[in-house]
Design a protein around this motif. Structure first.
Motif, PDB file in Angstrom:
ATOM      1  N   LYS A 177       0.828  -1.285  -0.038  1.00  0.00           N
ATOM      2  CA  LYS A 177      -0.118   0.091  -0.023  1.00  0.00           C
ATOM      3  C   LYS A 177       0.910   1.198   0.139  1.00  0.00           C
ATOM      4  CE  LYS A 177      -4.097   1.929   2.228  1.00  0.00           C
ATOM      5  NZ  LYS A 177      -5.092   1.765   2.978  1.00  0.00           N
ATOM      6  N   ASP A 178       0.571   2.079  -0.926  1.00  0.00           N
ATOM      7  CA  ASP A 178       1.127   3.470  -0.844  1.00  0.00           C
ATOM      8  C   ASP A 178       0.151   4.469  -1.416  1.00  0.00           C
ATOM      9  OD1 ASP A 178       2.719   5.922  -1.519  1.00  0.00           O
ATOM     10  OD2 ASP A 178       4.462   4.569  -2.216  1.00  0.00           O
ATOM     11  N   GLU A 179      -0.369   5.393  -0.534  1.00  0.00           N
ATOM     12  CA  GLU A 179      -1.322   6.269  -0.867  1.00  0.00           C
ATOM     13  C   GLU A 179      -0.851   7.564  -1.653  1.00  0.00           C
ATOM     14  OE1 GLU A 179      -4.584   6.268  -0.064  1.00  0.00           O
ATOM     15  OE2 GLU A 179      -4.596   4.339   0.725  1.00  0.00           O
ATOM     16  N   ASN A 180       0.424   7.694  -1.629  1.00  0.00           N
ATOM     17  CA  ASN A 180       1.071   8.847  -2.314  1.00  0.00           C
ATOM     18  C   ASN A 180       1.909   8.541  -3.480  1.00  0.00           C
ATOM     19  OD1 ASN A 180       0.012  10.836  -0.115  1.00  0.00           O
ATOM     20  ND2 ASN A 180       1.379   9.636   1.201  1.00  0.00           N
ATOM     21  N   HIS A 181       2.038   7.605  -3.901  1.00  0.00           N
ATOM     22  CA  HIS A 181       2.925   7.357  -5.195  1.00  0.00           C
ATOM     23  C   HIS A 181       2.183   8.149  -6.312  1.00  0.00           C
ATOM     24  CE1 HIS A 181       4.515   5.087  -8.733  1.00  0.00           C
ATOM     25  NE2 HIS A 181       5.530   4.661  -7.979  1.00  0.00           N
ATOM     26  N   PRO A 182       3.138   8.795  -6.993  1.00  0.00           N
ATOM     27  CA  PRO A 182       2.550  10.010  -8.095  1.00  0.00           C
ATOM     28  C   PRO A 182       1.819   9.312  -9.119  1.00  0.00           C
ATOM     29  CG  PRO A 182       5.066  10.123  -7.602  1.00  0.00           C
ATOM     30  CD  PRO A 182       4.619   8.793  -6.775  1.00  0.00           C
ATOM     31  N   ILE A 183       2.201   8.241  -9.519  1.00  0.00           N
ATOM     32  CA  ILE A 183       1.472   7.392 -10.692  1.00  0.00           C
ATOM     33  C   ILE A 183       0.104   7.003 -10.098  1.00  0.00           C
ATOM     34  CG2 ILE A 183       1.260   5.460 -12.079  1.00  0.00           C
ATOM     35  CD1 ILE A 183       4.181   5.554 -12.693  1.00  0.00           C
ATOM     36  N   LEU A 184      -0.010   6.692  -8.748  1.00  0.00           N
ATOM     37  CA  LEU A 184      -1.480   6.171  -8.369  1.00  0.00           C
ATOM     38  C   LEU A 184      -2.361   7.290  -7.888  1.00  0.00           C
ATOM     39  CD1 LEU A 184      -0.082   3.228  -5.998  1.00  0.00           C
ATOM     40  CD2 LEU A 184      -1.182   2.876  -8.005  1.00  0.00           C
ATOM     41  N   MET A 185      -1.726   8.461  -7.559  1.00  0.00           N
ATOM     42  CA  MET A 185      -2.480   9.554  -7.339  1.00  0.00           C
ATOM     43  C   MET A 185      -2.842  10.306  -8.537  1.00  0.00           C
ATOM     44  SD  MET A 185      -0.162  11.405  -4.357  1.00  0.00           S
ATOM     45  CE  MET A 185      -1.094  12.890  -4.293  1.00  0.00           C
ATOM     46  N   GLN A 186      -2.155  10.177  -9.836  1.00  0.00           N
ATOM     47  CA  GLN A 186      -2.524  10.393 -11.112  1.00  0.00           C
ATOM     48  C   GLN A 186      -3.619   9.500 -11.436  1.00  0.00           C
ATOM     49  OE1 GLN A 186       0.433   9.928 -14.061  1.00  0.00           O
ATOM     50  NE2 GLN A 186      -0.544  11.529 -15.317  1.00  0.00           N
ATOM     51  N   THR A 187      -3.506   8.294 -11.193  1.00  0.00           N
ATOM     52  CA  THR A 187      -4.714   7.383 -11.658  1.00  0.00           C
ATOM     53  C   THR A 187      -5.988   7.703 -10.877  1.00  0.00           C
ATOM     54  OG1 THR A 187      -2.914   5.658 -12.080  1.00  0.00           O
ATOM     55  CG2 THR A 187      -5.132   4.895 -11.723  1.00  0.00           C
ATOM     56  N   GLU A 188      -5.622   7.873  -9.745  1.00  0.00           N
ATOM     57  CA  GLU A 188      -6.926   8.225  -8.940  1.00  0.00           C
ATOM     58  C   GLU A 188      -7.725   9.424  -9.437  1.00  0.00           C
ATOM     59  OE1 GLU A 188      -8.442   8.448  -4.008  1.00  0.00           O
ATOM     60  OE2 GLU A 188      -6.546   9.346  -4.964  1.00  0.00           O
ATOM     61  N   GLN A 189      -7.009  10.695  -9.572  1.00  0.00           N
ATOM     62  CA  GLN A 189      -7.655  11.753 -10.152  1.00  0.00           C
ATOM     63  C   GLN A 189      -8.282  11.485 -11.392  1.00  0.00           C
ATOM     64  OE1 GLN A 189      -4.697  14.814 -10.627  1.00  0.00           O
ATOM     65  NE2 GLN A 189      -6.331  16.095 -11.814  1.00  0.00           N
ATOM     66  N   GLN A 190      -7.633  10.851 -12.501  1.00  0.00           N
ATOM     67  CA  GLN A 190      -8.179  10.617 -13.839  1.00  0.00           C
ATOM     68  C   GLN A 190      -9.407   9.923 -13.722  1.00  0.00           C
ATOM     69  OE1 GLN A 190      -5.368  10.082 -16.997  1.00  0.00           O
ATOM     70  NE2 GLN A 190      -3.863  11.622 -15.873  1.00  0.00           N
ATOM     71  N   LEU A 191      -9.349   8.795 -12.667  1.00  0.00           N
ATOM     72  CA  LEU A 191     -10.632   7.745 -12.862  1.00  0.00           C
ATOM     73  C   LEU A 191     -11.753   8.620 -12.218  1.00  0.00           C
ATOM     74  CD1 LEU A 191      -9.006   4.394 -11.301  1.00  0.00           C
ATOM     75  CD2 LEU A 191     -10.106   4.903 -13.454  1.00  0.00           C
ATOM     76  N   ASN A 192     -11.497   9.379 -11.122  1.00  0.00           N
ATOM     77  CA  ASN A 192     -12.485  10.232 -10.504  1.00  0.00           C
ATOM     78  C   ASN A 192     -13.016  11.294 -11.780  1.00  0.00           C
ATOM     79  OD1 ASN A 192     -12.399   9.220  -7.766  1.00  0.00           O
ATOM     80  ND2 ASN A 192     -10.778  10.821  -7.260  1.00  0.00           N
ATOM     81  N   GLU A 193     -12.169  11.814 -12.614  1.00  0.00           N
ATOM     82  CA  GLU A 193     -12.648  12.640 -13.561  1.00  0.00           C
ATOM     83  C   GLU A 193     -13.501  11.901 -14.536  1.00  0.00           C
ATOM     84  OE1 GLU A 193      -8.732  15.966 -13.261  1.00  0.00           O
ATOM     85  OE2 GLU A 193      -8.907  14.391 -14.832  1.00  0.00           O
ATOM     86  N   TYR A 194     -13.042  10.827 -14.918  1.00  0.00           N
ATOM     87  CA  TYR A 194     -13.851   9.869 -15.798  1.00  0.00           C
ATOM     88  C   TYR A 194     -15.027   9.493 -15.139  1.00  0.00           C
ATOM     89  CZ  TYR A 194     -15.218   5.299 -17.964  1.00  0.00           C
ATOM     90  OH  TYR A 194     -15.852   4.479 -18.781  1.00  0.00           O
ATOM     91  N   PHE A 195     -15.276   9.273 -14.041  1.00  0.00           N
ATOM     92  CA  PHE A 195     -16.490   8.949 -13.432  1.00  0.00           C
ATOM     93  C   PHE A 195     -17.406   9.951 -13.191  1.00  0.00           C
ATOM     94  CE2 PHE A 195     -14.143   4.969 -11.844  1.00  0.00           C
ATOM     95  CZ  PHE A 195     -14.881   4.185 -12.671  1.00  0.00           C
TER      96      PHE A 195
END
Length: 170
Positions: free
Chosen positions: A48-66
């Motif tokens: 688990k890593d809540e702050n990894h840049p690629i994971l944060m970018q993925t979360e942001q883009q998924l939220n925008e998609y939804f």
């Protein structure tokens, strides 16, 4: 023996349940559905890593998609698969938002209708659901078939993209 990558994950709440984004330092490796094990993607257990840049970018883009604010993703990938699987996954990235293709149409693009079963197998192994849009591939008559996240979630994703909703499956 192939060396295992150091993988990190972040769980992302979504309209299709909790999804797990998994990344290496090179890019997004997988999106795993809630309750799914890692056998389909053959990945090692991530940390688990809540702050990894690629994971944060993925979360942001998924939220925008939804939220209907994004129709394509700009996330680096770290795919692993056979040459044919990689070709199929690259072809998925060319299916526009809101558009569906049949397994047969995808097979024709990739070398002939006889490849339809191989295309289905490669779609089943797609490690990066939603972002690499295997949900946009439907059966010959347009019916929803074969989706690791379940047909109800496939229907939700297509409805989001094109206002399409299948009758209740349950």
């Amino acid at each position: 023996m192939k060396e295992q990558k150091h993988l990190l994950y972040k769980d992302v709440p979504s309209p299709v349940g909790l999804i797990r984004a998994i990344a290496s330092d090179k890019g997004l490796v997988a999106i795993i559905w809630e309750g799914e094990d890692y056998k389909r993607t053959k990945l090692s257990e991530p940390v688990k890593d809540e702050n990894h840049p690629i994971l944060m970018q993925t979360e942001q883009q998924l939220n925008e998609y939804f939220d209907n604010k994004r129709t394509s993703f700009e996330i680096p990938f770290d795919f692993e698969g056979t040459e044919f699987q990689m070709r199929v996954w690259e072809a998925l990235l060319k299916i526009p938002y809101g558009v569906t293709k049949t397994y047969g149409e995808l097979a024709k693009i990739l070398g002939g209708i006889k490849a339809v079963r191989a295309v289905g197998g490669a779609l089943n192994k797609n490690p990066i659901s939603i972002v690499v849009p295997c949900h946009r591939v439907v059966g010959a008559s347009g019916q929803l078939v074969g989706f690791a996240g379940g047909l109800n979630n496939k229907s939700i994703l297509l409805e989001l993209e094109q206002g399409f909703r299948m009758p209740s499956l349950f």
